[in-house]
Design a protein around this motif. Sequence first.
Motif, short mmCIF file in Angstrom:
data_model
loop_
_atom_site.label_atom_id
_atom_site.label_comp_id
_atom_site.label_asym_id
_atom_site.label_seq_id
_atom_site.Cartn_x
_atom_site.Cartn_y
_atom_site.Cartn_z
N ARG A 1 29.96 1.80 -61.30
CA ARG A 1 28.77 2.56 -61.65
C ARG A 1 28.23 2.22 -63.04
O ARG A 1 28.98 1.82 -63.93
CB ARG A 1 29.07 4.06 -61.63
N TYR A 2 26.93 2.41 -63.20
CA TYR A 2 26.31 2.49 -64.52
C TYR A 2 26.07 3.96 -64.83
O TYR A 2 25.89 4.78 -63.93
CB TYR A 2 24.98 1.73 -64.54
N PHE A 3 26.09 4.30 -66.12
CA PHE A 3 25.90 5.70 -66.51
C PHE A 3 25.25 5.76 -67.88
O PHE A 3 25.19 4.77 -68.61
CB PHE A 3 27.23 6.45 -66.50
N LEU A 4 24.76 6.96 -68.24
CA LEU A 4 24.23 7.20 -69.57
C LEU A 4 25.31 7.83 -70.43
O LEU A 4 25.89 8.85 -70.06
CB LEU A 4 23.02 8.14 -69.52
N LYS A 5 25.57 7.25 -71.57
CA LYS A 5 26.57 7.77 -72.49
C LYS A 5 26.07 9.05 -73.12
O LYS A 5 25.01 9.07 -73.75
CB LYS A 5 26.88 6.72 -73.55
N ALA B 1 13.87 4.79 -74.60
CA ALA B 1 15.02 5.07 -75.47
C ALA B 1 16.31 5.28 -74.69
O ALA B 1 17.40 4.99 -75.19
CB ALA B 1 14.71 6.31 -76.32
N ASP B 2 16.23 5.79 -73.45
CA ASP B 2 17.45 6.05 -72.68
C ASP B 2 18.24 4.78 -72.40
O ASP B 2 19.45 4.83 -72.18
CB ASP B 2 17.11 6.73 -71.34
N ARG B 3 17.57 3.62 -72.40
CA ARG B 3 18.27 2.36 -72.16
C ARG B 3 19.41 2.14 -73.14
O ARG B 3 20.45 1.57 -72.79
CB ARG B 3 17.29 1.20 -72.24
N GLU B 4 19.26 2.61 -74.36
CA GLU B 4 20.28 2.41 -75.40
C GLU B 4 21.58 3.11 -75.04
O GLU B 4 22.65 2.75 -75.56
CB GLU B 4 19.77 2.91 -76.75
N ARG B 5 21.52 4.11 -74.17
CA ARG B 5 22.73 4.85 -73.79
C ARG B 5 23.36 4.34 -72.50
O ARG B 5 24.37 4.85 -72.05
CB ARG B 5 22.40 6.34 -73.62
N LEU B 6 22.77 3.32 -71.91
CA LEU B 6 23.27 2.79 -70.64
C LEU B 6 24.59 2.06 -70.84
O LEU B 6 24.73 1.24 -71.75
CB LEU B 6 22.24 1.85 -70.02
N ARG B 7 25.56 2.35 -70.00
CA ARG B 7 26.85 1.68 -70.04
C ARG B 7 27.32 1.39 -68.61
O ARG B 7 26.90 2.06 -67.67
CB ARG B 7 27.92 2.57 -70.71
N ALA B 8 28.21 0.41 -68.46
CA ALA B 8 28.89 0.18 -67.19
C ALA B 8 30.27 0.80 -67.28
O ALA B 8 30.95 0.67 -68.30
CB ALA B 8 29.01 -1.32 -66.92
N ARG C 1 32.23 9.26 -77.92
CA ARG C 1 33.55 8.85 -77.46
C ARG C 1 33.62 8.63 -75.95
O ARG C 1 34.67 8.30 -75.41
CB ARG C 1 34.60 9.89 -77.88
N GLN C 2 32.54 8.80 -75.25
CA GLN C 2 32.55 8.66 -73.79
C GLN C 2 32.74 7.20 -73.39
O GLN C 2 31.99 6.33 -73.81
CB GLN C 2 31.26 9.20 -73.19
N GLU C 3 33.75 6.94 -72.57
CA GLU C 3 34.04 5.59 -72.10
C GLU C 3 33.77 5.42 -70.61
O GLU C 3 33.59 4.29 -70.14
CB GLU C 3 35.50 5.23 -72.36
N TRP C 4 33.80 6.53 -69.86
CA TRP C 4 33.71 6.43 -68.40
C TRP C 4 32.59 7.32 -67.88
O TRP C 4 32.14 8.24 -68.55
CB TRP C 4 35.04 6.84 -67.78
N CYS C 5 32.19 7.07 -66.64
CA CYS C 5 31.03 7.78 -66.10
C CYS C 5 31.33 9.23 -65.76
O CYS C 5 30.44 10.08 -65.81
CB CYS C 5 30.49 7.05 -64.88
N LYS C 6 32.57 9.56 -65.42
CA LYS C 6 32.92 10.93 -65.08
C LYS C 6 34.41 11.14 -65.30
O LYS C 6 35.18 10.16 -65.40
CB LYS C 6 32.53 11.25 -63.63
N PRO C 7 34.89 12.38 -65.37
CA PRO C 7 36.29 12.65 -65.69
C PRO C 7 37.28 11.97 -64.74
O PRO C 7 38.34 11.52 -65.18
CB PRO C 7 36.39 14.18 -65.60
N ASP D 1 19.60 6.37 -60.10
CA ASP D 1 19.96 6.70 -58.71
C ASP D 1 19.87 5.46 -57.81
O ASP D 1 20.68 5.28 -56.91
CB ASP D 1 19.07 7.80 -58.17
N LEU D 2 18.86 4.62 -58.03
CA LEU D 2 18.75 3.40 -57.24
C LEU D 2 19.96 2.50 -57.48
O LEU D 2 20.55 1.98 -56.54
CB LEU D 2 17.46 2.65 -57.59
N ALA D 3 20.35 2.34 -58.74
CA ALA D 3 21.53 1.52 -59.05
C ALA D 3 22.79 2.10 -58.43
O ALA D 3 23.68 1.36 -57.98
CB ALA D 3 21.69 1.39 -60.56
N LEU D 4 22.88 3.43 -58.35
CA LEU D 4 24.09 4.08 -57.85
C LEU D 4 24.24 4.01 -56.34
O LEU D 4 25.23 4.51 -55.79
CB LEU D 4 24.13 5.54 -58.29
N THR D 5 23.29 3.39 -55.65
CA THR D 5 23.48 3.18 -54.21
C THR D 5 24.50 2.08 -53.94
O THR D 5 24.91 1.88 -52.80
CB THR D 5 22.15 2.83 -53.51
#
Length: 207
Positions: A174-178, A159-166, A182-188, A22-26
């Motif tokens: 945005r950064y997001f958790l995969k 462990a959640d760090r391993e799922r972090l993507r830009a 097959r997920q490439e983007w943060c939202k549809p 959430d801090l990063a998403l500001t």
Amino acid sequence: MRDLINSDINSDINRDTRLALDLALTVRHDGDGGIADDLAETAGLTTWVRAHRDTLPDADGFVADEAALNAVRELRAAVRTLFARAVRPGEPSPADAARLLPLAEALRRLNAAAARTPTVPVLDWADDTEPVVRHQGVRGEGEVVAVLAQAAVAFLAGADRERLRACHAPRCVRYFLKEHPRQEWCKPACGNRARVARHHERHKQAS
């Protein structure tokens, strides 16, 4: 405050992951191809902290001043620099590519902020649930900043760090958790923009 992770990601992620993201998403895209900063002013920080009353101390009565704003913004720059490191060999968010801190400075800022206020373990045990330990800051001037920094430390070491993507959809920063392989983007919506952009690029190359 449209990009709080609470509304975009399953609510079962832990508190530290949620706070760090959430801090990063500001830092977000503004809808017109530019970058918006939810923490550009003290009023923005006040609103953001109060929106996190379930995870930040004394959030309901929090009123940001310039010192708090500067401290949180410095911490956010460190967190986003470390997020950029975490997603390697992938590219960082376009918002960060030209303004990443040196690694040593990012680590210094994060660790200094985390040390501003000590924490104590607090046990919660609601009916029909398992007991949960949370770490509560000892009241002090830098408590909000320290809690945010400690959450970022826990996330980056977990462990959640391993799922972090830009997200590299057009205009997204945005950064997001995969959530799935097959997920490439943060939202549809970002996926739709990326597909449209690829379609236009193919037609442009074919003409």
